[in-house]
Scaffold this motif. Structure first.
Motif, PDB file in Angstrom:
ATOM      1  N   VAL A  98      71.496 -19.076  17.544  1.00 15.50           N
ATOM      2  CA  VAL A  98      71.490 -19.932  16.358  1.00 15.50           C
ATOM      3  C   VAL A  98      70.807 -19.250  15.184  1.00 15.50           C
ATOM      4  O   VAL A  98      71.334 -19.220  14.071  1.00 15.50           O
ATOM      5  CB  VAL A  98      70.810 -21.286  16.669  1.00 15.50           C
ATOM      6  CG1 VAL A  98      70.710 -22.143  15.431  1.00 15.50           C
ATOM      7  CG2 VAL A  98      71.559 -22.010  17.775  1.00 15.50           C
ATOM      8  N   ASP A  99      69.638 -18.691  15.406  1.00 15.28           N
ATOM      9  CA  ASP A  99      68.862 -18.016  14.357  1.00 15.28           C
ATOM     10  C   ASP A  99      68.747 -16.541  14.721  1.00 15.28           C
ATOM     11  O   ASP A  99      67.887 -16.149  15.507  1.00 15.28           O
ATOM     12  CB  ASP A  99      67.478 -18.664  14.252  1.00 15.28           C
ATOM     13  CG  ASP A  99      66.638 -18.075  13.137  1.00 15.28           C
ATOM     14  OD1 ASP A  99      67.047 -17.060  12.534  1.00 15.28           O
ATOM     15  OD2 ASP A  99      65.550 -18.624  12.871  1.00 15.28           O
ATOM     16  N   ARG A 100      69.613 -15.734  14.163  1.00 17.84           N
ATOM     17  CA  ARG A 100      69.691 -14.316  14.504  1.00 17.84           C
ATOM     18  C   ARG A 100      68.411 -13.545  14.168  1.00 17.84           C
ATOM     19  O   ARG A 100      68.212 -12.434  14.644  1.00 17.84           O
ATOM     20  CB  ARG A 100      70.897 -13.660  13.802  1.00 17.84           C
ATOM     21  CG  ARG A 100      72.227 -14.298  14.126  1.00 17.84           C
ATOM     22  CD  ARG A 100      72.719 -14.053  15.520  1.00 17.84           C
ATOM     23  NE  ARG A 100      72.952 -12.634  15.746  1.00 17.84           N
ATOM     24  CZ  ARG A 100      72.997 -12.073  16.917  1.00 17.84           C
ATOM     25  NH1 ARG A 100      72.829 -12.795  18.000  1.00 17.84           N
ATOM     26  NH2 ARG A 100      73.213 -10.795  17.060  1.00 17.84           N
ATOM     27  N   ARG A 101      67.541 -14.132  13.351  1.00 15.88           N
ATOM     28  CA  ARG A 101      66.266 -13.473  13.038  1.00 15.88           C
ATOM     29  C   ARG A 101      65.294 -13.579  14.203  1.00 15.88           C
ATOM     30  O   ARG A 101      64.365 -12.797  14.324  1.00 15.88           O
ATOM     31  CB  ARG A 101      65.617 -14.103  11.798  1.00 15.88           C
ATOM     32  CG  ARG A 101      66.424 -13.943  10.524  1.00 15.88           C
ATOM     33  CD  ARG A 101      65.870 -14.806   9.432  1.00 15.88           C
ATOM     34  NE  ARG A 101      65.991 -16.213   9.853  1.00 15.88           N
ATOM     35  CZ  ARG A 101      65.491 -17.250   9.198  1.00 15.88           C
ATOM     36  NH1 ARG A 101      64.811 -17.058   8.086  1.00 15.88           N
ATOM     37  NH2 ARG A 101      65.656 -18.471   9.626  1.00 15.88           N
ATOM     38  N   ARG A 102      65.512 -14.533  15.051  1.00 11.25           N
ATOM     39  CA  ARG A 102      64.609 -14.800  16.179  1.00 11.25           C
ATOM     40  C   ARG A 102      65.037 -13.984  17.400  1.00 11.25           C
ATOM     41  O   ARG A 102      66.208 -13.919  17.740  1.00 11.25           O
ATOM     42  CB  ARG A 102      64.648 -16.290  16.483  1.00 11.25           C
ATOM     43  CG  ARG A 102      63.596 -16.750  17.428  1.00 11.25           C
ATOM     44  CD  ARG A 102      63.672 -18.285  17.548  1.00 11.25           C
ATOM     45  NE  ARG A 102      62.556 -18.743  18.281  1.00 11.25           N
ATOM     46  CZ  ARG A 102      61.462 -19.289  17.753  1.00 11.25           C
ATOM     47  NH1 ARG A 102      61.378 -19.443  16.468  1.00 11.25           N
ATOM     48  NH2 ARG A 102      60.479 -19.679  18.505  1.00 11.25           N
ATOM     49  N   VAL A 103      64.058 -13.390  18.070  1.00  8.02           N
ATOM     50  CA  VAL A 103      64.307 -12.585  19.264  1.00  8.02           C
ATOM     51  C   VAL A 103      63.629 -13.247  20.461  1.00  8.02           C
ATOM     52  O   VAL A 103      62.480 -13.681  20.372  1.00  8.02           O
ATOM     53  CB  VAL A 103      63.751 -11.154  19.080  1.00  8.02           C
ATOM     54  CG1 VAL A 103      63.846 -10.353  20.373  1.00  8.02           C
ATOM     55  CG2 VAL A 103      64.482 -10.444  17.954  1.00  8.02           C
ATOM     56  N   HIS A 104      64.365 -13.307  21.569  1.00  3.82           N
ATOM     57  CA  HIS A 104      63.808 -13.823  22.819  1.00  3.82           C
ATOM     58  C   HIS A 104      63.754 -12.697  23.839  1.00  3.82           C
ATOM     59  O   HIS A 104      64.572 -11.774  23.814  1.00  3.82           O
ATOM     60  CB  HIS A 104      64.648 -14.976  23.358  1.00  3.82           C
ATOM     61  CG  HIS A 104      64.516 -16.222  22.547  1.00  3.82           C
ATOM     62  ND1 HIS A 104      65.519 -17.142  22.430  1.00  3.82           N
ATOM     63  CD2 HIS A 104      63.504 -16.697  21.804  1.00  3.82           C
ATOM     64  CE1 HIS A 104      65.128 -18.130  21.652  1.00  3.82           C
ATOM     65  NE2 HIS A 104      63.901 -17.886  21.257  1.00  3.82           N
ATOM     66  N   LEU A 105      62.794 -12.802  24.730  1.00  5.95           N
ATOM     67  CA  LEU A 105      62.595 -11.795  25.769  1.00  5.95           C
ATOM     68  C   LEU A 105      63.135 -12.308  27.096  1.00  5.95           C
ATOM     69  O   LEU A 105      62.927 -13.467  27.447  1.00  5.95           O
ATOM     70  CB  LEU A 105      61.105 -11.480  25.895  1.00  5.95           C
ATOM     71  CG  LEU A 105      60.442 -11.012  24.596  1.00  5.95           C
ATOM     72  CD1 LEU A 105      58.932 -10.937  24.770  1.00  5.95           C
ATOM     73  CD2 LEU A 105      61.013  -9.685  24.154  1.00  5.95           C
ATOM     74  N   HIS A 106      63.819 -11.419  27.807  1.00  2.00           N
ATOM     75  CA  HIS A 106      64.417 -11.775  29.096  1.00  2.00           C
ATOM     76  C   HIS A 106      64.107 -10.689  30.114  1.00  2.00           C
ATOM     77  O   HIS A 106      64.105  -9.500  29.786  1.00  2.00           O
ATOM     78  CB  HIS A 106      65.936 -11.932  28.953  1.00  2.00           C
ATOM     79  CG  HIS A 106      66.327 -13.025  28.029  1.00  2.00           C
ATOM     80  ND1 HIS A 106      66.539 -14.311  28.451  1.00  2.00           N
ATOM     81  CD2 HIS A 106      66.517 -13.027  26.686  1.00  2.00           C
ATOM     82  CE1 HIS A 106      66.846 -15.063  27.410  1.00  2.00           C
ATOM     83  NE2 HIS A 106      66.848 -14.302  26.333  1.00  2.00           N
ATOM     84  N   TYR A 107      63.886 -11.129  31.335  1.00  2.00           N
ATOM     85  CA  TYR A 107      63.702 -10.205  32.450  1.00  2.00           C
ATOM     86  C   TYR A 107      65.058  -9.563  32.708  1.00  2.00           C
ATOM     87  O   TYR A 107      66.053 -10.262  32.896  1.00  2.00           O
ATOM     88  CB  TYR A 107      63.260 -11.013  33.683  1.00  2.00           C
ATOM     89  CG  TYR A 107      62.355 -10.303  34.655  1.00  2.00           C
ATOM     90  CD1 TYR A 107      62.716  -9.082  35.197  1.00  2.00           C
ATOM     91  CD2 TYR A 107      61.168 -10.877  35.074  1.00  2.00           C
ATOM     92  CE1 TYR A 107      61.892  -8.441  36.125  1.00  2.00           C
ATOM     93  CE2 TYR A 107      60.346 -10.248  36.004  1.00  2.00           C
ATOM     94  CZ  TYR A 107      60.716  -9.041  36.522  1.00  2.00           C
ATOM     95  OH  TYR A 107      59.922  -8.415  37.445  1.00  2.00           O
TER      96      TYR A 107
END
Length: 166
Positions: A98-107
């Motif tokens: 939704v918000d391409r500026r936001r980054v999420h971390l994934h294993y």
């Protein structure tokens, strides 16, 4: 009687519970150290991967800032940590849909499979142990463990905040 309405706990039970906590902690640290050594990880790396995994499994992946707060690192140190874990193939950065500026971390999937393989025997031991208890007993055990973990976390927060304890 272990506890009364006044909240009294016999000293012998307190000693036994304290010793059981210490034994469990020591064994957990040993297993964690073995996993870290097998995967060239530092202690903070393990803490970070656990935080990322738990958040992801709860359906709310962490942002880099949230990870930094979870492992008590500065922004710069968190960036270094994420870079190191990503380069080693343990972690992935993904942009929010939704918000391409936001980054999420994934294993990373292959790293998760590796961890699952390492810890599978422990999971089997835990499952076998849990089969010895009724659902009601497991609820009681889980209630105690949750409250004990909350108490330990609260104490750690007080210590981090500089509060002296006696």
């Amino acid at each position: 009687m272990v506890a009364s309405d006044a909240g009294y706990v016999e000293e012998s039970y307190l000693r036994r519970v304290t010793r059981a906590h210490q034994r469990l902690h020591s064994a957990t640290e040993e297993v964690s150290s073995q996993f870290a050594a097998a995967n060239s990880l530092h202690r903070v790396d393990l803490e970070a991967l656990l935080a990322v995994m738990n958040a992801e499994q709860a359906g709310s992946p962490l942002t880099p800032g949230q990870l930094g707060s979870a492992v008590h690192l500065s922004s710069a140190a968190t960036t270094g940590l994420i870079d190191r874990l990503e380069k080693a193939g343990h972690l992935e950065r993904r942009r929010d849909a939704v918000d391409r500026r936001r980054v999420h971390l994934h294993y990373a999937d292959h790293a998760m499979r590796m961890a699952e393989g390492f810890f599978r025997p422990l999971g089997e031991v835990t499952t076998d142990l849990m089969r010895q208890y009724t659902p009601e007993q497991l609820d009681l055990i889980l209630g105690y463990l949750d409250k004990a973990a909350d108490g330990m976390s609260a104490h750690a927060d007080r210590l981090r905040g500089g509060e002296a304890t006696e």
